[in-house]
Design a protein around this motif. Structure first.
Motif, PDB file in Angstrom:
ATOM      1  N   ILE B 419      45.864  45.832  33.380  1.00  0.00           N
ATOM      2  CA  ILE B 419      45.518  44.413  33.418  1.00  0.00           C
ATOM      3  C   ILE B 419      46.632  43.681  34.156  1.00  0.00           C
ATOM      4  O   ILE B 419      47.814  43.879  33.853  1.00  0.00           O
ATOM      5  N   ALA B 420      46.220  42.852  35.123  1.00  0.00           N
ATOM      6  CA  ALA B 420      47.201  42.037  35.837  1.00  0.00           C
ATOM      7  C   ALA B 420      46.724  40.600  35.804  1.00  0.00           C
ATOM      8  O   ALA B 420      45.531  40.337  35.684  1.00  0.00           O
ATOM      9  N   GLU B 421      47.644  39.682  35.899  1.00  0.00           N
ATOM     10  CA  GLU B 421      47.212  38.286  35.879  1.00  0.00           C
ATOM     11  C   GLU B 421      47.967  37.466  36.904  1.00  0.00           C
ATOM     12  O   GLU B 421      49.046  37.838  37.372  1.00  0.00           O
ATOM     13  N   ALA B 422      47.369  36.344  37.248  1.00  0.00           N
ATOM     14  CA  ALA B 422      47.992  35.403  38.172  1.00  0.00           C
ATOM     15  C   ALA B 422      47.623  34.001  37.706  1.00  0.00           C
ATOM     16  O   ALA B 422      46.576  33.806  37.087  1.00  0.00           O
ATOM     17  N   ILE B 423      48.476  33.039  37.981  1.00  0.00           N
ATOM     18  CA  ILE B 423      48.222  31.669  37.542  1.00  0.00           C
ATOM     19  C   ILE B 423      48.058  30.788  38.771  1.00  0.00           C
ATOM     20  O   ILE B 423      48.885  30.858  39.696  1.00  0.00           O
ATOM     21  N   VAL B 424      46.974  30.022  38.780  1.00  0.00           N
ATOM     22  CA  VAL B 424      46.782  29.046  39.861  1.00  0.00           C
ATOM     23  C   VAL B 424      47.067  27.672  39.269  1.00  0.00           C
ATOM     24  O   VAL B 424      46.399  27.248  38.323  1.00  0.00           O
ATOM     25  N   THR B 460      41.850  48.381  47.586  1.00  0.00           N
ATOM     26  CA  THR B 460      43.316  48.382  47.468  1.00  0.00           C
ATOM     27  C   THR B 460      43.967  49.484  48.301  1.00  0.00           C
ATOM     28  O   THR B 460      44.970  49.272  48.982  1.00  0.00           O
ATOM     29  N   SER B 461      43.364  50.682  48.285  1.00  0.00           N
ATOM     30  CA  SER B 461      44.013  51.802  48.985  1.00  0.00           C
ATOM     31  C   SER B 461      44.076  51.558  50.488  1.00  0.00           C
ATOM     32  O   SER B 461      44.909  52.139  51.184  1.00  0.00           O
ATOM     33  N   ASP B 462      43.186  50.659  51.011  1.00  0.00           N
ATOM     34  CA  ASP B 462      43.265  50.326  52.437  1.00  0.00           C
ATOM     35  C   ASP B 462      44.445  49.410  52.724  1.00  0.00           C
ATOM     36  O   ASP B 462      44.970  49.390  53.839  1.00  0.00           O
ATOM     37  N   LEU B 463      44.851  48.659  51.702  1.00  0.00           N
ATOM     38  CA  LEU B 463      45.891  47.657  51.924  1.00  0.00           C
ATOM     39  C   LEU B 463      47.289  48.197  51.647  1.00  0.00           C
ATOM     40  O   LEU B 463      48.229  47.903  52.372  1.00  0.00           O
ATOM     41  N   ILE B 464      47.436  48.967  50.575  1.00  0.00           N
ATOM     42  CA  ILE B 464      48.762  49.428  50.169  1.00  0.00           C
ATOM     43  C   ILE B 464      48.985  50.816  50.765  1.00  0.00           C
ATOM     44  O   ILE B 464      48.203  51.731  50.501  1.00  0.00           O
ATOM     45  N   PRO B 465      50.039  50.997  51.556  1.00  0.00           N
ATOM     46  CA  PRO B 465      50.161  52.231  52.366  1.00  0.00           C
ATOM     47  C   PRO B 465      50.144  53.527  51.571  1.00  0.00           C
ATOM     48  O   PRO B 465      49.417  54.445  51.938  1.00  0.00           O
ATOM     49  N   LEU B 489      44.321  30.684  34.619  1.00  0.00           N
ATOM     50  CA  LEU B 489      44.909  32.014  34.580  1.00  0.00           C
ATOM     51  C   LEU B 489      43.824  33.013  34.972  1.00  0.00           C
ATOM     52  O   LEU B 489      42.765  33.062  34.349  1.00  0.00           O
ATOM     53  N   VAL B 490      44.070  33.732  36.043  1.00  0.00           N
ATOM     54  CA  VAL B 490      43.102  34.721  36.511  1.00  0.00           C
ATOM     55  C   VAL B 490      43.562  36.077  35.997  1.00  0.00           C
ATOM     56  O   VAL B 490      44.722  36.460  36.180  1.00  0.00           O
ATOM     57  N   ARG B 491      42.691  36.802  35.370  1.00  0.00           N
ATOM     58  CA  ARG B 491      43.100  38.096  34.833  1.00  0.00           C
ATOM     59  C   ARG B 491      42.165  39.164  35.400  1.00  0.00           C
ATOM     60  O   ARG B 491      40.945  38.985  35.403  1.00  0.00           O
ATOM     61  N   CYS B 492      42.730  40.220  35.897  1.00  0.00           N
ATOM     62  CA  CYS B 492      41.918  41.297  36.467  1.00  0.00           C
ATOM     63  C   CYS B 492      42.102  42.542  35.619  1.00  0.00           C
ATOM     64  O   CYS B 492      43.227  42.960  35.365  1.00  0.00           O
ATOM     65  N   ILE B 493      41.017  43.115  35.192  1.00  0.00           N
ATOM     66  CA  ILE B 493      41.061  44.311  34.351  1.00  0.00           C
ATOM     67  C   ILE B 493      40.384  45.445  35.119  1.00  0.00           C
ATOM     68  O   ILE B 493      39.223  45.327  35.517  1.00  0.00           O
ATOM     69  N   CYS B 494      41.131  46.512  35.360  1.00  0.00           N
ATOM     70  CA  CYS B 494      40.562  47.654  36.081  1.00  0.00           C
ATOM     71  C   CYS B 494      40.662  48.879  35.198  1.00  0.00           C
ATOM     72  O   CYS B 494      41.653  49.053  34.478  1.00  0.00           O
ATOM     73  N   SER B 495      39.680  49.750  35.296  1.00  0.00           N
ATOM     74  CA  SER B 495      39.788  50.992  34.538  1.00  0.00           C
ATOM     75  C   SER B 495      39.175  52.137  35.334  1.00  0.00           C
ATOM     76  O   SER B 495      38.328  51.937  36.209  1.00  0.00           O
ATOM     77  N   THR B 496      39.659  53.328  35.058  1.00  0.00           N
ATOM     78  CA  THR B 496      39.189  54.523  35.760  1.00  0.00           C
ATOM     79  C   THR B 496      39.427  55.748  34.900  1.00  0.00           C
ATOM     80  O   THR B 496      40.125  55.672  33.887  1.00  0.00           O
ATOM     81  N   ASN B 497      38.902  56.863  35.335  1.00  0.00           N
ATOM     82  CA  ASN B 497      39.241  58.137  34.713  1.00  0.00           C
ATOM     83  C   ASN B 497      39.658  59.061  35.854  1.00  0.00           C
ATOM     84  O   ASN B 497      38.861  59.739  36.465  1.00  0.00           O
ATOM     85  N   ILE B 507      46.523  44.417  40.199  1.00  0.00           N
ATOM     86  CA  ILE B 507      47.373  43.378  40.794  1.00  0.00           C
ATOM     87  C   ILE B 507      46.704  42.791  42.026  1.00  0.00           C
ATOM     88  O   ILE B 507      46.645  41.568  42.223  1.00  0.00           O
ATOM     89  N   VAL B 508      46.152  43.656  42.875  1.00  0.00           N
ATOM     90  CA  VAL B 508      45.502  43.173  44.099  1.00  0.00           C
ATOM     91  C   VAL B 508      44.289  42.322  43.747  1.00  0.00           C
ATOM     92  O   VAL B 508      44.072  41.250  44.309  1.00  0.00           O
ATOM     93  N   GLY B 509      43.500  42.779  42.746  1.00  0.00           N
ATOM     94  CA  GLY B 509      42.318  42.015  42.329  1.00  0.00           C
ATOM     95  C   GLY B 509      42.698  40.624  41.858  1.00  0.00           C
ATOM     96  O   GLY B 509      42.107  39.620  42.268  1.00  0.00           O
ATOM     97  N   ALA B 510      43.732  40.548  40.995  1.00  0.00           N
ATOM     98  CA  ALA B 510      44.158  39.260  40.468  1.00  0.00           C
ATOM     99  C   ALA B 510      44.666  38.359  41.584  1.00  0.00           C
ATOM    100  O   ALA B 510      44.368  37.155  41.635  1.00  0.00           O
ATOM    101  N   THR B 511      45.427  38.946  42.486  1.00  0.00           N
ATOM    102  CA  THR B 511      46.011  38.167  43.573  1.00  0.00           C
ATOM    103  C   THR B 511      44.932  37.576  44.465  1.00  0.00           C
ATOM    104  O   THR B 511      44.940  36.374  44.779  1.00  0.00           O
TER     105      THR B 511
END
Lengths: 338, 548
Positions: B419-424, B460-465, B489-497, B507-511
């Protein structure tokens, strides 16, 4: 052509006579001034023949004045100055062996060659093996090697072919040899000499230059080298520093003890400015008072390149001393290592 | 009695000499009754309160006699003899009067000092032809051994001491030989010396086949992490340069070539400087604990002091026997000449002009000639353990500074969430209200930013080397409106297996969601701020950060 015209145009007076007069004046009057001026530099006589003439005159007057000075000096009672040679100006560094320094003497006497010099029971007479570089030596090197084998007592010449040195040393240890000598060649001339003492070392590498066969020596009158049957007398000159003494001891240990003086053969290793000259002479007793020396040959010059701890192992051996020109070892003309 | 010397050198004659580098003095510290019977093999520092004690050193001879040298009164005390058939190749003092030693034939043992001799407590076999034992100075519970056809082993002393059963487990790291060469010939092993470079047991090994290798027991690799070559002759010794914060090291080979390297740039260009002046095989190198000074002992019978800053040879000392080992102590020694000069000046102040001039000249030349000697030596006793910097590891950066993508092939898949967050932050309530009530020019900012955030997280994988591509099982963007502060407050929740974490996606999603809000509302105000982009939770994988 143009230049000459210009000269004649610009100068009202004729230049050349004036110059000649000046030069004459100088050569006649003042020795000091003339010595500071070079005829070509300041006077600029353009006629080559005249210039040469003037220069010859100047030189003659100089030498005359020098002779005068010298004679005056000889006649005066002043004590003679010692000639300033490079050897006299030599810088003595801390490795110069002092005979009162017990620690250094201990170090020298406790080296690998100690067995030979203390004449211990287990030390045998030197037994040498002489060989060339890999392959087959050219004719000059071959002759040189064979002469060397005749001069050095108790030496066998071994045709190297393609035997590796390390394997030769293994075999030599079994057969009781004490030293291995390897002569490498370059452009058909011997160039390097390795001396490896067995069984513990050290191994020294020398640059070998000016190799002459007995036949090539004028004093020998073209006679070829005969096999040395007597034990020669060995002279080692000017080995003074710690490294010098180490080299001297290795060279001395190539020859058997107790020289037969009646045989009149001498072998000299003379060190001068780090060059070690090898010479082989014979005393000629002309009458009861006069003695002469005849050089028999061969002769060559050695210069130390490296000292390696242990028997020959150029790749994995530990080096005690290497001549490294890049490390600013040769900055002073009056500094020597041996 | 003041300490007279700061460099200690052992020789093949058995004599130990002390060198005063300030006043260029040489003193005989220990001379056996008969020289050239027993050579000095090792010199090592003692230990006090788990730090190196520079007031005591141990001398081990070739016949395995161990002596103690006290710097305070220069006294030599015989401790005992270790009964081994071959000479000792390493000695380290542990606490409580215990030594760990290793002889050439591989007998590793811990010996206790009793009143008259040494008693072996524990013995282990370290393999044949050992050339060196060294203890890790950063973490004195580990030690290493290595030799010819006997690759580096790192031992845990604690395990070694426990009991017989754990003795076999005490080797915590056993190096593996490098791969065969291109013609499938096995590469020979010949460890000549090594040094630990940090408390994690990373180890620099030099070999008889002119390689310098870096081993990292923390990584899974048993082969060297990095390898470079230096010249073509066996490297005999290695020492860390303490003044460079242990980031540089010095090696010396059989030809007397000494060079300084940088650990962080271990590649062909790692060589910092090749020192000049040494003309014989270097048996031992030691560096000053704090100053940039290097002492090298070579078999051309000289100890040479080089300055690691100026790369110049400061001085050299002829010790009249082949040297085997050297120690550099941090003791400062006052300049005797200066003291004398001071005394002279105070006694008779009226000196003739000529003398003043000559003294002045002498001082000038002295100062210009040895910049490093007099003033730089005057420092207080320093515990250099404080200087050791902890170097954390970056997963994307190799030890020589290159970037790399982490290989996650061997990892097992596991459920992960981040979980990542950002504040506008809106500048005033007007803009905030118009955003909140969807009266902006472009339309619904929240909806748009939610879609943007989800799309961004997917790419994200296209953006972060060096970020891995991974299948996201769920992306959600949440909003929390704070009416008092005029911020969202924008909060992005990502999950995977999958095999790697999703914190970058979060982080990228929240940003991007936050940036999209800015884009949608920029007609209202240009001074909207995006603040505090941060990761607040990461669950699964090697490390987890719980919800803050």
């Amino acid at each position: 052509m143009v230049r000459r015209k210009k000269d004649s145009d610009s100068n009202d007076n004729d230049k050349r006579p004036i110059h000649r007069k000046q030069s004459k004046k100088i050569t006649n009057d003042d020795d000091e001034e003339s010595s500071t001026r070079t005829p070509s530099g300041t006077l600029q006589v353009r006629n080559k023949m005249v210039r040469q003439l003037l220069y010859a005159k100047l030189k003659r007057s100089k030498s005359k004045s020098k002779l005068k000075e010298r004679k005056a000096r000889q006649q005066s009672d002043e004590p003679r100055e010692e000639p300033k040679t490079i050897e006299k100006k030599r810088l003595r560094d801390e490795t110069w062996v002092d005979e009162n320094d017990q620690e250094t003497l201990d170090d020298i006497s406790n080296d690998e060659l100690n067995n030979y010099f203390t004449r211990q029971a287990d030390s045998t007479e030197p037994k040498l093996l002489l060989t060339s570089q890999e392959g087959f030596p050219t004719s000059f090197t071959n002759k040189f090697l064979k002469e060397l084998a005749r001069i050095l007592p108790n030496t066998t010449y071994f045709q190297r072919r393609h035997h590796p040195i390390k394997r030769i040393i293994k075999k030599m240890n079994k057969l009781g040899y004490t030293d291995l000598l390897v002569v490498n060649e370059d452009h058909g001339k011997p160039c390097t000499l390795y001396i490896s003492h067995l069984p513990e070392g050290p191994t020294m590498k020398f640059r070998l230059t000016n190799a002459r066969l007995s036949k090539q020596l004028r004093s020998n009158r073209g006679k070829s080298c005969a096999k040395l049957t007597v034990r020669p007398e060995i002279i080692l000159n000017n080995f003074n520093t710690r490294i010098g003494i180490r080299v001297g001891r290795l060279l001395a240990a190539l020859f058997p003890h107790d020289p037969q003086y009646k045989g009149r053969h001498i072998i000299t290793f003379h060190n001068q400015r780090d060059f070690v000259f090898f010479r082989h002479h014979m005393y000629l007793f002309k009458n009861e008072k006069k003695v002469a020396l005849q050089e028999l040959g061969p002769r060559f010059t050695l210069k130390l390149k490296s000292i390696q701890h242990g028997t020959f192992d150029a790749l994995y051996g530990e080096y005690e001393w290497i001549h490294k020109p890049k490390h600013k070892m040769d900055t002073e003309r009056t500094k020597f290592f041996l | 009695m003041t300490i007279r010397f700061n460099v200690l050198a052992g020789s093949e004659s058995g004599i130990v000499k002390g060198i005063d580098t300030t006043n260029n003095g040489i003193y005989v510290i220990h001379k056996p009754a008969e020289t050239y019977i027993d050579a000095v093999a090792l010199l090592e520092w003692s230990l006090a309160n788990n730090e190196i004690d520079y007031m005591q050193a141990f001398i081990a001879t070739k016949k395995n006699n161990i002596l103690r040298l006290k710097f305070a009164d220069e006294s030599i005390q015989q401790i005992g003899t270790i009964n081994r058939s071959s000479p000792l190749r390493g000695l380290a003092y542990l606490d409580e009067d215990r030594f760990v030693t290793c002889s050439e034939n591989g007998v590793l043992s811990i010996d206790r000092i009793t009143k008259e001799s040494l008693v072996s407590e524990i013995e282990a076999n370290a393999g044949p032809d050992i050339s060196r034992l060294r203890i890790n100075p950063f973490n004195r519970t580990f030690l290493g051994t290595g030799g010819k056809e006997n690759d580096l082993k790192i031992w845990s002393i604690a395990e070694l001491m426990k009991n017989e059963k754990t003795k076999n487990k005490s080797v915590i790291f056993q190096a593996k030989n490098v791969r065969p060469n291109t013609v499938r010939l096995r590469m020979p092993v010949w460890v000549t010396d090594f040094q630990f470079i940090d408390e994690r047991n990373r180890c620099l090994v030099v070999t008889g086949h002119h390689q310098i290798r870096l081993y990292d027991p923390q990584s899974n690799a048993r082969r060297p992490v990095n390898e470079i070559e230096f010249e073509q002759y066996p490297i005999m010794s290695i020492a860390l340069l303490h003044s460079s914060n242990n980031e540089h090291f010095i090696v010396g080979n059989t030809q007397g070539e000494m060079a300084q390297f940088d650990i962080k740039r271990l590649s062909s260009s790692a060589i910092v400087h090749k020192y000049k002046g040494v003309i014989g095989s270097i048996r031992s190198i030691d560096t000053h604990p704090t100053l940039p000074l290097i002492a090298s002992a070579s078999i051309d019978q000289y100890v040479r002091i080089h300055n690691a800053d100026t790369y110049q040879q400061v001085s050299k000392f002829y010790l009249k026997s082949r040297l085997t080992s050297v120690l550099f102590s941090p003791h400062s020694i006052s300049n005797r000449e200066e003291q004398q000069e001071k005394n002279v000046e105070t006694i008779n102040k009226e000196i003739e002009n000529d003398e003043v001039w000559s003294q002045f000249k002498r001082k000038l030349t002295k100062e210009s000639s040895d910049k490093s000697s007099s003033k730089r030596f005057s420092f207080v006793f320093n515990h250099f353990h404080n200087l050791y910097a902890y170097s954390s590891t970056f997963s994307h950066i190799t030890s020589d500074g290159n970037i790399t993508m982490v290989d996650i092939g061997h990892k097992a898949s596991s459920p992960r969430r981040a979980i990542a967050e950002a504040i506008v932050k809106f500048p005033n309530s007007d803009t905030y209200q118009s955003y909140f009530n969807v009266t902006t020019k472009k339309g619904d900012a929240r909806l748009c930013s939610k879609i943007a955030g989800i799309l961004a997280a997917k790419r994200t994988s296209d953006l972060i080397p060096l970020c891995h591509q991974l299948p996201l099982s769920h992306i959600d963007i949440e909003y929390e409106h704070r009416h008092e502060e005029n911020e969202v407050l924008v909060r992005c929740i990502c999950s995977t297996n999958y095999q790697t974490g999703v914190e970058m996606e979060a982080i990228v999603g929240a940003t991007i969601a936050a940036v999209t809000i800015y884009d949608m509302c920029k007609a209202l105000s240009k001074s909207i701020e995006i603040r505090n982009i941060r990761l607040i939770e990461k669950i699964g994988g090697k490390s987890s950060i719980p919800l803050k």
